[in-house]
Design a protein around this motif. Structure first.
Motif, PDB file in Angstrom:
ATOM      1  N   PRO A  32       0.580  -1.155  -0.167  1.00  0.00           N
ATOM      2  CA  PRO A  32       0.216   0.067  -0.365  1.00  0.00           C
ATOM      3  C   PRO A  32       0.867   1.494   0.106  1.00  0.00           C
ATOM      4  O   PRO A  32       1.686   1.732   0.353  1.00  0.00           O
ATOM      5  CB  PRO A  32      -1.142   0.458   1.432  1.00  0.00           C
ATOM      6  N   PHE A  33       1.007   2.045  -1.308  1.00  0.00           N
ATOM      7  CA  PHE A  33       1.647   3.236  -0.949  1.00  0.00           C
ATOM      8  C   PHE A  33       0.701   3.862  -0.016  1.00  0.00           C
ATOM      9  O   PHE A  33      -0.084   4.418   0.974  1.00  0.00           O
ATOM     10  CB  PHE A  33       0.595   3.922  -2.111  1.00  0.00           C
ATOM     11  N   LYS A  34       1.695   4.643   0.755  1.00  0.00           N
ATOM     12  CA  LYS A  34       2.359   5.679   1.767  1.00  0.00           C
ATOM     13  C   LYS A  34       1.946   7.690   1.296  1.00  0.00           C
ATOM     14  O   LYS A  34       3.106   7.649   0.629  1.00  0.00           O
ATOM     15  CB  LYS A  34       2.631   5.825   2.889  1.00  0.00           C
ATOM     16  N   GLN A  35       0.647   7.913   1.673  1.00  0.00           N
ATOM     17  CA  GLN A  35       1.186   9.566   1.361  1.00  0.00           C
ATOM     18  C   GLN A  35       2.449  10.477   2.557  1.00  0.00           C
ATOM     19  O   GLN A  35       2.009  10.296   3.393  1.00  0.00           O
ATOM     20  CB  GLN A  35      -0.036  10.545   1.642  1.00  0.00           C
ATOM     21  N   ASP A  37       4.369  12.987   4.696  1.00  0.00           N
ATOM     22  CA  ASP A  37       3.853  13.765   5.784  1.00  0.00           C
ATOM     23  C   ASP A  37       4.201  15.140   4.943  1.00  0.00           C
ATOM     24  O   ASP A  37       5.030  15.778   4.469  1.00  0.00           O
ATOM     25  CB  ASP A  37       5.003  13.211   6.609  1.00  0.00           C
ATOM     26  N   ALA A  63      -4.950  13.187   0.466  1.00  0.00           N
ATOM     27  CA  ALA A  63      -4.996  11.784   0.536  1.00  0.00           C
ATOM     28  C   ALA A  63      -5.478  10.651   0.631  1.00  0.00           C
ATOM     29  O   ALA A  63      -5.658   9.556   0.235  1.00  0.00           O
ATOM     30  CB  ALA A  63      -4.936  11.814   2.525  1.00  0.00           C
ATOM     31  N   PHE A  66      -4.666   8.664  -2.534  1.00  0.00           N
ATOM     32  CA  PHE A  66      -3.498   8.017  -2.223  1.00  0.00           C
ATOM     33  C   PHE A  66      -4.493   6.323  -1.907  1.00  0.00           C
ATOM     34  O   PHE A  66      -4.393   5.335  -1.903  1.00  0.00           O
ATOM     35  CB  PHE A  66      -3.242   8.373  -0.966  1.00  0.00           C
ATOM     36  N   LYS A  67      -5.820   6.542  -1.413  1.00  0.00           N
ATOM     37  CA  LYS A  67      -7.027   5.766  -0.385  1.00  0.00           C
ATOM     38  C   LYS A  67      -7.211   5.030  -1.845  1.00  0.00           C
ATOM     39  O   LYS A  67      -7.313   3.861  -1.915  1.00  0.00           O
ATOM     40  CB  LYS A  67      -8.056   6.422   0.395  1.00  0.00           C
ATOM     41  N   ASN A  70      -4.915   2.300  -3.366  1.00  0.00           N
ATOM     42  CA  ASN A  70      -4.701   1.433  -3.097  1.00  0.00           C
ATOM     43  C   ASN A  70      -5.883   1.133  -3.306  1.00  0.00           C
ATOM     44  O   ASN A  70      -5.717  -0.575  -2.841  1.00  0.00           O
ATOM     45  CB  ASN A  70      -4.134   1.415  -0.993  1.00  0.00           C
ATOM     46  N   ASN A 109       2.936  14.688  -4.642  1.00  0.00           N
ATOM     47  CA  ASN A 109       3.893  14.532  -3.435  1.00  0.00           C
ATOM     48  C   ASN A 109       4.537  15.819  -4.082  1.00  0.00           C
ATOM     49  O   ASN A 109       5.834  16.579  -2.883  1.00  0.00           O
ATOM     50  CB  ASN A 109       4.827  13.100  -4.062  1.00  0.00           C
TER      51      ASN A 109
END
Length: 226
Positions: A32-35, A37, A63, A66-67, A70, A109
């Motif tokens: 899973p890809f993570k946003q 910070d 966000a 990304f959700k 995934n 990003n």
């Protein structure tokens, strides 16, 4: 046959994939890809971009990409790829929903990272390339603002490196230079969620403020040198 990282690199060109991405904005890990910070407080970009806009833009829109991504790639061959590889492969194969969410995740990003450290003028070879391509730094900003205003509906305006040349590209929706084999140096979001709370329908004022008051051009120059 299972699509894996090796196959994508063979299809898209290992050298191209390696050179298009700055270490600061690479997303090597598979799903899973993570946003990432946010690299500063939400009020750090004010008054050019308000804390309220940053909170909604980063916390809801970014966000959300990304959700959704995934969810879309779960239990598919894309889950084994990096975010950049997903963009390239989904664009090639016409997987529109996956491309849109992966590209928007990556676009944002870079968008947030390019403001870290605050405004700084371009210099050295990067400045020389700007002067050669656009007639000067102020002309570059004017041309990016005009191109941002020309994007119909939602999208992005990009400063890109294509080989040894610089160019400006206005792209609709999730448009991403990576899909065209070009390197993104600066990206300005011209979706309404990026500016409407602060500028209403005055999109050019938003683009001008971001380019003049927020973009760390040293960051862009570092990518230009890679």
């Amino acid at each position: 046959m299972k699509l894996n990282r090796r196959h994508v690199l063979m299809l898209s060109g290992a050298a191209a994939v390696t050179t298009l991405f700055s270490p600061a904005i690479k997303a090597r890990a598979a799903a899973p890809f993570k946003q990432p910070d946010l690299p500063y407080a939400e009020d750090s970009l004010a008054p050019a971009i308000s804390a309220r806009t940053v909170g909604l833009h980063y916390g809801k829109h970014h966000a959300g990409y990304f959700k959704k991504l995934n969810t879309l790639v779960e239990k598919t061959p894309y889950a084994d790829l990096s975010l950049e590889e997903v963009i390239i492969r989904a664009n090639k194969d016409g997987d529109t929903a996956i491309f849109n969410n992966a590209a928007q995740a990556w676009n944002h990003n870079l968008y947030w990272q390019q403001f870290k450290g605050g405004p700084a003028a371009p210099k050295g070879e990067f400045l020389q390339a700007i002067e050669s391509s656009f007639g000067g730094f102020e002309e570059l900003k004017k041309k990016m603002t005009a191109e941002g205003d020309n994007v119909f509906g939602t999208g992005w305006v990009w400063l890109v490196k294509d080989g040894d040349k610089l160019s400006i590209a206005g792209m609709q929706d999730a448009g991403d230079p990576l899909a065209d084999g070009k390197k993104a140096l600066v990206g300005i979001d011209v979706w309404e969620h990026a500016y409407y709370l602060d500028y209403e329908n005055r999109r050019p004022k938003h683009v001008t403020a971001v380019l003049s008051k927020l973009v760390n051009w040293e960051f862009a120059g570092e990518q230009f040198q890679e």
